[in-house]
Design a protein around this motif. Structure first.
Motif, PDB file in Angstrom:
ATOM      1  N   PRO A  91       0.680  -1.181   0.135  1.00 11.02           N
ATOM      2  CA  PRO A  91      -0.118   0.104   0.074  1.00 11.02           C
ATOM      3  C   PRO A  91       0.710   1.235   0.138  1.00 11.02           C
ATOM      4  N   ASP A  92       2.477   1.014   0.242  1.00 10.65           N
ATOM      5  CA  ASP A  92       2.492   2.703   0.526  1.00 10.65           C
ATOM      6  C   ASP A  92       4.015   1.979  -0.848  1.00 10.65           C
ATOM      7  N   MET A  93       3.813   1.819  -1.707  1.00 15.23           N
ATOM      8  CA  MET A  93       4.627   1.843  -3.132  1.00 15.23           C
ATOM      9  C   MET A  93       4.048   2.925  -3.535  1.00 15.23           C
ATOM     10  N   LYS A  94       5.690   3.091  -4.513  1.00 13.99           N
ATOM     11  CA  LYS A  94       5.628   4.946  -4.929  1.00 13.99           C
ATOM     12  C   LYS A  94       5.392   4.051  -6.932  1.00 13.99           C
ATOM     13  N   PHE A  95       4.363   5.029  -7.276  1.00 15.11           N
ATOM     14  CA  PHE A  95       4.568   4.618  -8.470  1.00 15.11           C
ATOM     15  C   PHE A  95       5.501   4.785  -9.629  1.00 15.11           C
ATOM     16  N   SER A  96       6.169   3.918 -10.361  1.00 14.54           N
ATOM     17  CA  SER A  96       7.570   3.505 -11.000  1.00 14.54           C
ATOM     18  C   SER A  96       7.191   3.211 -12.715  1.00 14.54           C
ATOM     19  N   HIS A 126       6.051  -4.636 -14.497  1.00 14.70           N
ATOM     20  CA  HIS A 126       6.432  -5.790 -13.390  1.00 14.70           C
ATOM     21  C   HIS A 126       4.282  -5.775 -13.066  1.00 14.70           C
ATOM     22  N   LEU A 127       3.761  -5.450 -12.655  1.00 15.97           N
ATOM     23  CA  LEU A 127       2.063  -5.191 -12.634  1.00 15.97           C
ATOM     24  C   LEU A 127       1.841  -6.613 -13.411  1.00 15.97           C
TER      25      LEU A 127
END
Length: 181
Positions: free
Chosen positions: A108-113, A119-120
């Motif tokens: 939930p805390d992952m920043k957009f990259s 990866h998704l």
């Protein structure tokens, strides 16, 4: 001049002729890049030529249309491929919805990259074929990239994986099989 233009339009109407023209242009581009002095251009040229070989091989299938049995099989395969496109749109929608949902619950805390855009769908695609990545979900690999899954994600995402795999395998693949009968 008018006759030449009419002949060119007739030539371009056939899909196999379009494949020929595009593959010849791509072949010339690949050969040009292979003989370029820079190493990166040379590598790109080899990749382009390798992909173009696949197109030339598929073009060979059209020559097999003259044989009675092979021609009928190729016509059936072409129609099945057209039907598969609609199926793939449904599968892609299910895959992307699962991928975004599971990653947002897991991290939930992952920043957009920009690497997440690769990866998704990559992770969800391989999960369709059984590479579940449970080590990553359970947090066994969090020391490698510094990103650890959330505690509630560790319990919820395996359930989501199970539902996704059941949906993609049982429902969607059976739908595909039923569509071809």
């Amino acid at each position: 001049m008018r006759n030449w233009l009419h002949s060119a339009k007739n030539y371009w109407r056939q899909n196999w002729n379009k494949v020929d023209v595009v593959s010849i242009i791509v072949f010339v581009l690949g050969i040009t890049l292979v003989f370029a002095p820079s190493k990166p251009a040379n590598i790109v040229g080899r990749v382009v030529l390798a992909a173009n070989f696949s197109v030339f091989s598929l073009r060979f299938l059209q020559r097999l249309m003259v044989f009675t049995e092979l021609g009928l099989l190729l016509v059936m395969a072409e129609k099945m491929m057209m039907d598969s496109v609609r199926f793939m749109m449904i599968l892609l929608t299910v895959m992307m919805s699962y991928a975004v949902t599971s990653e947002s619950v897991l991290y939930p805390d992952m920043k957009f990259s920009w690497s997440a855009l690769y990866h998704l769908p990559n992770k969800a695609f391989w999960q369709t074929f059984g590479e579940l990545g449970l080590e990553e979900i359970q947090g066994d690999e969090c020391a490698k990239d510094g990103l650890c899954p959330s505690p509630y994600g560790q319990y919820l995402v395996p359930v989501m994986v199970a539902l996704y795999v059941i949906t993609s395998h049982v429902l969607l693949l059976n739908l595909l099989i039923a569509q071809f009968k």
